[in-house]
Design a protein around this motif. Structure first.
Motif, short mmCIF file in Angstrom:
data_model
loop_
_atom_site.label_atom_id
_atom_site.label_comp_id
_atom_site.label_asym_id
_atom_site.label_seq_id
_atom_site.Cartn_x
_atom_site.Cartn_y
_atom_site.Cartn_z
N PHE A 60 1.04 -1.17 0.12
CA PHE A 60 -0.30 -0.31 -0.02
C PHE A 60 0.78 1.62 -0.15
O PHE A 60 0.89 2.91 -0.42
N ALA A 61 2.00 1.24 1.43
CA ALA A 61 2.94 2.67 1.12
C ALA A 61 3.26 2.58 -0.52
O ALA A 61 3.92 4.00 -1.35
N MET A 62 3.46 0.93 -0.82
CA MET A 62 5.00 1.95 -2.43
C MET A 62 3.27 2.33 -3.38
O MET A 62 4.31 2.43 -5.00
N PHE A 63 2.16 1.79 -3.34
CA PHE A 63 1.46 1.50 -4.30
C PHE A 63 1.35 3.48 -4.53
O PHE A 63 0.95 4.15 -5.30
N LEU A 64 1.38 4.45 -2.74
CA LEU A 64 1.52 5.52 -2.96
C LEU A 64 2.34 6.39 -3.52
O LEU A 64 2.18 7.18 -4.56
N MET A 65 3.83 5.61 -3.31
CA MET A 65 5.00 5.76 -3.66
C MET A 65 4.52 6.60 -5.62
O MET A 65 5.05 7.17 -5.97
N ALA A 113 1.71 6.46 -7.31
CA ALA A 113 1.10 6.61 -8.08
C ALA A 113 1.38 7.75 -7.98
O ALA A 113 -0.21 8.47 -8.47
N GLU A 114 1.77 8.90 -7.76
CA GLU A 114 2.84 9.58 -8.17
C GLU A 114 2.80 9.62 -9.77
O GLU A 114 3.03 11.07 -10.07
N HIS A 116 3.28 16.38 -1.01
CA HIS A 116 3.73 16.54 0.22
C HIS A 116 3.32 18.56 1.21
O HIS A 116 2.93 19.03 -0.16
N VAL A 117 3.13 18.29 2.20
CA VAL A 117 2.56 19.79 3.06
C VAL A 117 3.56 20.51 2.26
O VAL A 117 5.58 19.40 2.06
N GLU A 118 3.88 21.73 2.19
CA GLU A 118 5.41 22.61 2.19
C GLU A 118 6.17 22.02 3.19
O GLU A 118 7.62 22.54 3.25
N GLY A 133 1.35 20.19 9.29
CA GLY A 133 0.73 19.34 8.79
C GLY A 133 1.08 17.84 7.68
O GLY A 133 2.48 17.26 8.67
N CYS A 134 0.21 17.83 7.34
CA CYS A 134 0.10 16.17 7.45
C CYS A 134 -0.84 15.84 6.34
O CYS A 134 -1.97 15.79 6.29
N THR A 135 -0.73 14.70 5.02
CA THR A 135 -1.02 14.50 4.20
C THR A 135 -1.14 13.06 3.77
O THR A 135 0.07 12.43 4.24
N LEU A 136 -1.86 12.08 3.44
CA LEU A 136 -1.89 10.96 2.86
C LEU A 136 -0.53 10.64 2.38
O LEU A 136 0.32 9.88 2.78
N HIS A 137 -0.03 11.79 1.58
CA HIS A 137 1.27 11.32 1.04
C HIS A 137 2.36 11.19 1.37
O HIS A 137 3.73 10.80 1.76
#
Length: 525
Positions: free
Chosen positions: A25-30, A32-33, A59-61, A64-68
């Motif tokens: 799942f984590a690798m898929f998120l990466m 999926a960029e 990513h947030v600048e 904060g936090c996003t799923l990515h």
């Protein structure tokens, strides 16, 4: 590399499926960029769905936090989860402490250099930088390994020392003067994310970790002096990243023990040892083990050829046609485990699955079964889950999230992923605990396997996927346009064309991993 660069051991029924699925799942998120969802979302400003997708796929600048933003913490966390399984397997295999240390140090070095290699693609010379995910994990891995053999008390003290010490390093570092030129050090003009007051100690490219890199990075050959990383990343982030790996180490210990202080029991079935399947860092698996136990006062050995176990004990006291069950217990803690022989008995094949005493969530699998003997099954073996472990993971996630969030809003330590502040370690670690608990609930407790298969394919070859995304993804996208043109990807409109091209590349990469999976080819470091 491990004993072999390529493993021929596929996922078996006893693997910790939740770890493979979470890693996938984590690798898929990466990967999926490649879908370019933030870019696509810009074409649909009135769509709330697209705006949410776009926000969480980048990513947030700064704060904060996003799923990515949870991708790298997840990788680091899972390295910690896998370590107790890897150590247990190698200890049972009979590896000496020196050999274990050599393996850990070599693995760490390879991860660091692989990260440098990937960051140097497209550069005219080696780009000596250490903020890549693999490099950060590699720098901290030998320390994590040492903690993997330590007692619980040492683990918790080390985690507290890392978080408090890294916080103090930033808090005590002097703030820049009023004339400090941020643009000179790679910060964009009109940067709108500067903290004020005490929190200013964690501002981009003016903090303690940045100051370290202003010295350290310039020790390496460079085309021009290093002034600062444009994203604010730093080498020293491996220290709090190690904190994230330690949180994963705790999760791995809880899972391996089933939430109990006693270690899982092992048994031989028809002369074949039943052992934990090993899930190593970022997808490594090693099904080769060796065991030694004292039977009737004599040292007996059993070793693996990766296929079958050979029982060298005397069977004269048992029926020749009955399965022989020999039970062991992995006793001891803190890296001092010893495989202790408990009992031996011949059992009726009709009640074989009931006779094998393996506790719930022992993470064991059966191998080398005698022909005609029924397969061992049951809740503890087929699913390998424990509700107590699930509860512990959820509780740890909630507590860690609360501590990280409270530290952030207090103003005494902002949560910033790019410099991996201690509050971020706890906050992101809390999410990792909860994600691990979710996959554990579905895969290991619920026994839901088929829907997770696409993720497992990625998770078992995550190193391969990581390298493919950074090396050949662009080549495949160019080749698709060369041979098929833009037409097929613009079928839903030009706004969605980049996303469809990325989806096609992602499908190609998954197909490569599926091909490797079918041929039992698993790359590992």
């Amino acid at each position: 590399m491990d004993d072999a660069a390529v493993s021929s051991s596929p996922a078996g029924p006893g693997r910790l499926l939740s770890l493979d699925a979470y890693r996938g799942f984590a690798m898929f998120l990466m990967a999926a960029e490649l879908l370019r969802l933030p870019e696509t979302a810009e074409h649909f400003p009135g769509s709330q769905v697209w705006q949410v997708l776009g926000r969480h796929w980048e990513h947030v600048e700064w704060t904060g936090c996003t799923l990515h933003d949870l991708i790298q913490p997840s990788f680091s966390f899972m390295v910690g989860v896998a370590l107790p399984f890897s150590l247990a397997g190698r200890r049972v295999q009979g590896a000496s402490r020196g050999r274990l240390w050599a393996h850990a140090c070599v693995r760490g070095l390879i991860l660091v250099l692989l990260g440098v290699f990937l960051r140097s693609i497209g550069s005219e010379r080696t780009n000596w930088t250490f903020e890549d995910t693999l490099s950060q994990i590699g720098l901290g891995y030998p320390i994590l390994f040492a903690l993997g053999m330590a007692r619980w008390r040492t683990v918790w003290i080390s985690l507290g020392t890392i978080l408090a010490g890294y916080w103090a390093l930033f808090a005590l570092w002097p703030l820049p003067g009023p004339g400090f030129d941020y643009q000179l050090y790679g910060v964009p003009e009109n940067w709108g994310h500067h903290f004020s007051g005490f929190a200013a100690h964690w501002n981009i490219n003016s903090n303690a970790a940045w100051a370290f890199d202003r010295w350290f990075m310039n020790l390496f050959p460079r085309s021009e002096p290093f002034m600062g990383n444009g994203g604010g990343y730093s080498t020293l982030s491996f220290i709090p990243t190690l904190g994230t790996m330690i949180l994963g180490l705790c999760a791995g210990r809880w899972i391996l023990s089933g939430g109990r202080p006693a270690a899982a029991r092992l048994a031989t079935v028809g002369g074949s040892l039943v052992v934990p399947e090993v899930n190593g860092p970022m997808g490594e698996a090693d099904a080769s083990f060796a065991a030694a136990a004292k039977v009737d006062g004599a040292d007996r050995s059993e070793r693996s050829d990766r296929t079958n176990w050979t029982d060298r004990t005397d069977r004269t006291s048992v029926a020749a046609d009955a399965p022989l069950v020999r039970e062991y217990e992995l006793a001891g803690t803190g890296g001092e485990e010893e495989l202790v022989f408990r009992k031996e008995a011949a059992v009726d094949p009709a009640v074989f699955s009931c006779a094998l005493e393996v506790p719930e969530n022992s993470g064991v699998k059966s191998g080398g079964m005698r022909r005609g003997a029924p397969m061992v099954d049951g809740p503890g073996l087929a699913r390998g889950g424990s509700w107590k472990v699930f509860g512990i993971l959820v509780l740890a996630g909630v507590v860690s999230l609360g501590l990280g969030y409270g530290w952030d809003v207090s103003g005494w330590g902002p949560s910033v992923k790019k410099i991996w502040t201690p509050s971020w370690t706890l906050f992101s670690g809390g999410w990792c605990f909860l994600l691990m608990a979710g996959f554990y609930l579905v895969a290991d407790l619920g026994g839901i396997r088929r829907p997770l298969f696409p993720l497992v394919v990625i998770g078992m070859n995550s190193i391969a996927m990581y390298v493919l995304v950074h090396t050949v993804a662009e080549f495949f996208e160019t080749a698709l346009v060369t041979h098929f043109g833009q037409g097929p990807f613009a079928v839903l409109g030009p706004e969605l064309a980049p996303m469809l091209r990325g989806a096609a590349v992602l499908l190609i990469l998954w197909g490569i991993l599926r091909w490797m999976y079918g041929r039992r080819l698993f790359l590992r470091v």
